[in-house]
Motif scaffolding. Structure first.
Motif, PDB file in Angstrom:
ATOM      1  N   ALA A  57      -2.806  -8.162  -3.966  1.00  0.00           N
ATOM      2  CA  ALA A  57      -4.142  -7.759  -3.499  1.00  0.00           C
ATOM      3  C   ALA A  57      -4.095  -6.384  -2.846  1.00  0.00           C
ATOM      4  O   ALA A  57      -4.980  -5.547  -3.075  1.00  0.00           O
ATOM      5  CB  ALA A  57      -4.688  -8.793  -2.526  1.00  0.00           C
ATOM      6  N   ALA A  58      -3.072  -6.133  -2.049  1.00  0.00           N
ATOM      7  CA  ALA A  58      -2.956  -4.835  -1.375  1.00  0.00           C
ATOM      8  C   ALA A  58      -2.678  -3.719  -2.378  1.00  0.00           C
ATOM      9  O   ALA A  58      -3.204  -2.608  -2.256  1.00  0.00           O
ATOM     10  CB  ALA A  58      -1.847  -4.889  -0.327  1.00  0.00           C
ATOM     11  N   ALA A  59      -1.852  -4.003  -3.391  1.00  0.00           N
ATOM     12  CA  ALA A  59      -1.561  -2.993  -4.419  1.00  0.00           C
ATOM     13  C   ALA A  59      -2.817  -2.632  -5.199  1.00  0.00           C
ATOM     14  O   ALA A  59      -3.103  -1.446  -5.449  1.00  0.00           O
ATOM     15  CB  ALA A  59      -0.472  -3.514  -5.360  1.00  0.00           C
ATOM     16  N   GLU A  60      -3.596  -3.647  -5.581  1.00  0.00           N
ATOM     17  CA  GLU A  60      -4.821  -3.383  -6.331  1.00  0.00           C
ATOM     18  C   GLU A  60      -5.832  -2.627  -5.476  1.00  0.00           C
ATOM     19  O   GLU A  60      -6.521  -1.718  -5.975  1.00  0.00           O
ATOM     20  CB  GLU A  60      -5.404  -4.697  -6.839  1.00  0.00           C
ATOM     21  N   ALA A  61      -5.914  -2.962  -4.189  1.00  0.00           N
ATOM     22  CA  ALA A  61      -6.833  -2.253  -3.298  1.00  0.00           C
ATOM     23  C   ALA A  61      -6.413  -0.799  -3.127  1.00  0.00           C
ATOM     24  O   ALA A  61      -7.261   0.105  -3.105  1.00  0.00           O
ATOM     25  CB  ALA A  61      -6.883  -2.956  -1.941  1.00  0.00           C
ATOM     26  N   GLU A  64      -0.670   7.197 -12.718  1.00  0.00           N
ATOM     27  CA  GLU A  64      -1.928   6.463 -12.781  1.00  0.00           C
ATOM     28  C   GLU A  64      -1.792   5.171 -13.581  1.00  0.00           C
ATOM     29  O   GLU A  64      -2.566   4.244 -13.382  1.00  0.00           O
ATOM     30  CB  GLU A  64      -3.029   7.330 -13.399  1.00  0.00           C
ATOM     31  N   ARG A  65      -0.816   5.121 -14.467  1.00  0.00           N
ATOM     32  CA  ARG A  65      -0.559   3.896 -15.216  1.00  0.00           C
ATOM     33  C   ARG A  65       0.608   3.170 -14.537  1.00  0.00           C
ATOM     34  O   ARG A  65       1.783   3.403 -14.856  1.00  0.00           O
ATOM     35  CB  ARG A  65      -0.249   4.209 -16.689  1.00  0.00           C
ATOM     36  N   ILE A  66       0.256   2.330 -13.579  1.00  0.00           N
ATOM     37  CA  ILE A  66       1.251   1.650 -12.740  1.00  0.00           C
ATOM     38  C   ILE A  66       1.266   0.162 -13.083  1.00  0.00           C
ATOM     39  O   ILE A  66       0.270  -0.541 -12.897  1.00  0.00           O
ATOM     40  CB  ILE A  66       0.942   1.836 -11.238  1.00  0.00           C
ATOM     41  N   GLY A  67       2.381  -0.307 -13.599  1.00  0.00           N
ATOM     42  CA  GLY A  67       2.534  -1.729 -13.880  1.00  0.00           C
ATOM     43  C   GLY A  67       2.963  -2.473 -12.626  1.00  0.00           C
ATOM     44  O   GLY A  67       3.815  -1.991 -11.877  1.00  0.00           O
ATOM     45  N   VAL A  68       2.364  -3.629 -12.399  1.00  0.00           N
ATOM     46  CA  VAL A  68       2.711  -4.450 -11.228  1.00  0.00           C
ATOM     47  C   VAL A  68       3.248  -5.784 -11.717  1.00  0.00           C
ATOM     48  O   VAL A  68       2.611  -6.482 -12.515  1.00  0.00           O
ATOM     49  CB  VAL A  68       1.486  -4.672 -10.315  1.00  0.00           C
ATOM     50  N   LEU A  69       4.432  -6.150 -11.229  1.00  0.00           N
ATOM     51  CA  LEU A  69       5.104  -7.379 -11.641  1.00  0.00           C
ATOM     52  C   LEU A  69       5.205  -8.313 -10.444  1.00  0.00           C
ATOM     53  O   LEU A  69       5.778  -7.957  -9.411  1.00  0.00           O
ATOM     54  CB  LEU A  69       6.498  -7.072 -12.173  1.00  0.00           C
ATOM     55  N   ARG A 107       0.833  -1.210   0.000  1.00  0.00           N
ATOM     56  CA  ARG A 107       0.000   0.000   0.000  1.00  0.00           C
ATOM     57  C   ARG A 107       0.868   1.260   0.000  1.00  0.00           C
ATOM     58  O   ARG A 107       0.590   2.225  -0.724  1.00  0.00           O
ATOM     59  CB  ARG A 107      -0.933  -0.017   1.213  1.00  0.00           C
ATOM     60  N   SER A 108       1.921   1.271   0.788  1.00  0.00           N
ATOM     61  CA  SER A 108       2.791   2.457   0.844  1.00  0.00           C
ATOM     62  C   SER A 108       3.474   2.692  -0.497  1.00  0.00           C
ATOM     63  O   SER A 108       3.687   3.845  -0.900  1.00  0.00           O
ATOM     64  CB  SER A 108       3.833   2.306   1.956  1.00  0.00           C
ATOM     65  N   ALA A 109       3.816   1.611  -1.221  1.00  0.00           N
ATOM     66  CA  ALA A 109       4.453   1.760  -2.533  1.00  0.00           C
ATOM     67  C   ALA A 109       3.500   2.418  -3.528  1.00  0.00           C
ATOM     68  O   ALA A 109       3.883   3.355  -4.261  1.00  0.00           O
ATOM     69  CB  ALA A 109       4.892   0.386  -3.047  1.00  0.00           C
ATOM     70  N   ILE A 110       2.262   1.950  -3.569  1.00  0.00           N
ATOM     71  CA  ILE A 110       1.283   2.526  -4.506  1.00  0.00           C
ATOM     72  C   ILE A 110       0.964   3.971  -4.123  1.00  0.00           C
ATOM     73  O   ILE A 110       0.886   4.858  -5.008  1.00  0.00           O
ATOM     74  CB  ILE A 110       0.002   1.670  -4.535  1.00  0.00           C
ATOM     75  N   GLU A 111       0.780   4.229  -2.855  1.00  0.00           N
ATOM     76  CA  GLU A 111       0.486   5.602  -2.413  1.00  0.00           C
ATOM     77  C   GLU A 111       1.622   6.554  -2.775  1.00  0.00           C
ATOM     78  O   GLU A 111       1.390   7.714  -3.140  1.00  0.00           O
ATOM     79  CB  GLU A 111       0.206   5.617  -0.916  1.00  0.00           C
TER      80      GLU A 111
END
Length: 339
Positions: free
Chosen positions: A210-214, A191-196, A179-183
């Protein structure tokens, strides 16, 4: 009476469950007989002892001796990767320090992410009379440890919680870290954030994704299935995925990588292409401050995880019989390299 099967990996090491089946009694009865509880019915005890003799079952006496002295012995650590990974080398160093604090030795082995190999290593360590086990589980079922735990071998799980057994666990705060990474990225206008991600059969990957998507949903970032990649287990896998993302008509402006191996793979592509895509990686590594591309990491104290796990284990070895505990190690967001 039937005997247990032989395996291709060598002689089969009989378990309490085998003794129970052969004697026609419950696992609890076997445990009581093995631990010399005097209230067991003599006829049942005789059946159990006959099965023990026939199978060649041997109990773990090192744990009993350590519980009385708590000053010497050997504990085992089973990790799911090799020590070349900085996360696991730090974890093992913390566990080794914890063992040293109790005048004990640490034996370390890797399951190579193979649940059957994990089972074999665990049983082999028990055969060597380790006083207790620290395990980073490779598979989704740890019920094979139940028999060893029943005869007094304590087990503490690290990084991932156990399934089908109840035991202590020391985990990373995956939700907080992701969550802290996405925030952090959203606050910088991405807004266009790729997750690997690695394989989603791995507990930490499921939790972090799951936490990143939330977190993106909470921030109002549109969901982009084309910017989510999982099953990336190696640096080449990651590099190929990043290259495809960057070649798409609407490429990401930032990446969130869920392991340090994935971070290294992504950095290789971004460096070659001289890309200005931002990147945050889960797990720190020693050279993070030296990479030429700007890098922020979700720092986790793997050494502390190993140390805390060892301390919990020695408490169990010393006779602590309280309810199983789960301890969560916090994460910290750190800007490692300015590029």
């Amino acid at each position: 009476m039937s005997t247990p099967p032989m395996t291709g990996a060598g002689p089969y090491r009989p378990t309490m469950a085998d003794v129970a089946r052969l004697a026609g009694v419950s696992l609890k009865t076997v445990s009581r007989v093995v631990n010399q509880v005097p209230t067991v019915d003599p006829a049942l005890a005789e059946r159990v002892l006959a099965a023990v003799s026939e199978l060649g079952f041997r109990r773990n006496d090192m744990a009993r001796s350590l519980r009385s002295r708590s000053t010497s012995g050997t504990i085992g650590l089973v990790i799911d990767e090799d020590l070349a990974n900085p996360f696991y080398s730090s974890l093992a160093a913390g566990a080794a320090q914890g063992a040293l604090d109790h005048d004990a030795m640490l034996i370390t082995a890797s399951s190579a992410e193979d649940s059957e190999r994990e089972r074999g290593l665990v049983l082999e360590m028990c055969e060597r009379r380790v006083a207790g086990l620290l395990v980073v589980p490779a598979g989704g079922d740890q019920s094979h440890l139940r028999a060893e735990m029943e005869v007094g071998t304590p087990v503490v799980f690290l990084d991932r919680p156990p399934t089908n057994v109840r035991a202590d666990a020391v985990l990373i705060d995956n939700e907080q870290g992701a969550r802290s990474a996405i925030e952090y990225l959203v606050a910088r206008g991405h807004e266009r954030i790729g997750v690997l991600a690695d394989r989603l059969t791995i507990y930490t990957m499921r939790e972090r994704l799951a936490a990143a998507e939330a977190a993106m949903e909470d921030a109002g970032v549109p969901y982009r299935a084309d910017l989510i990649r999982d099953g990336l287990h190696s640096v080449p896998d990651t590099q190929a995925a990043v290259e495809r993302m960057l070649e798409s008509p609407d490429p990401p402006t930032a990446l969130f990588t869920l392991t340090n191996r994935l971070t290294l793979g992504a950095l290789g592509v971004l460096g070659r292409q001289r890309s200005d895509v931002a990147i945050v990686g889960f797990d720190d590594f020693e050279a993070a401050a030296l990479v030429p591309h700007p890098l922020t990491v979700v720092s986790t104290d793997a050494r502390e995880m190993g140390r805390v796990g060892a301390e919990l284990l020695f408490q169990r070895i010393a006779g602590n019989r309280s309810r199983p505990r789960t301890i969560v190690i916090p994460t910290t967001l750190v800007e490692r390299s300015k590029g």
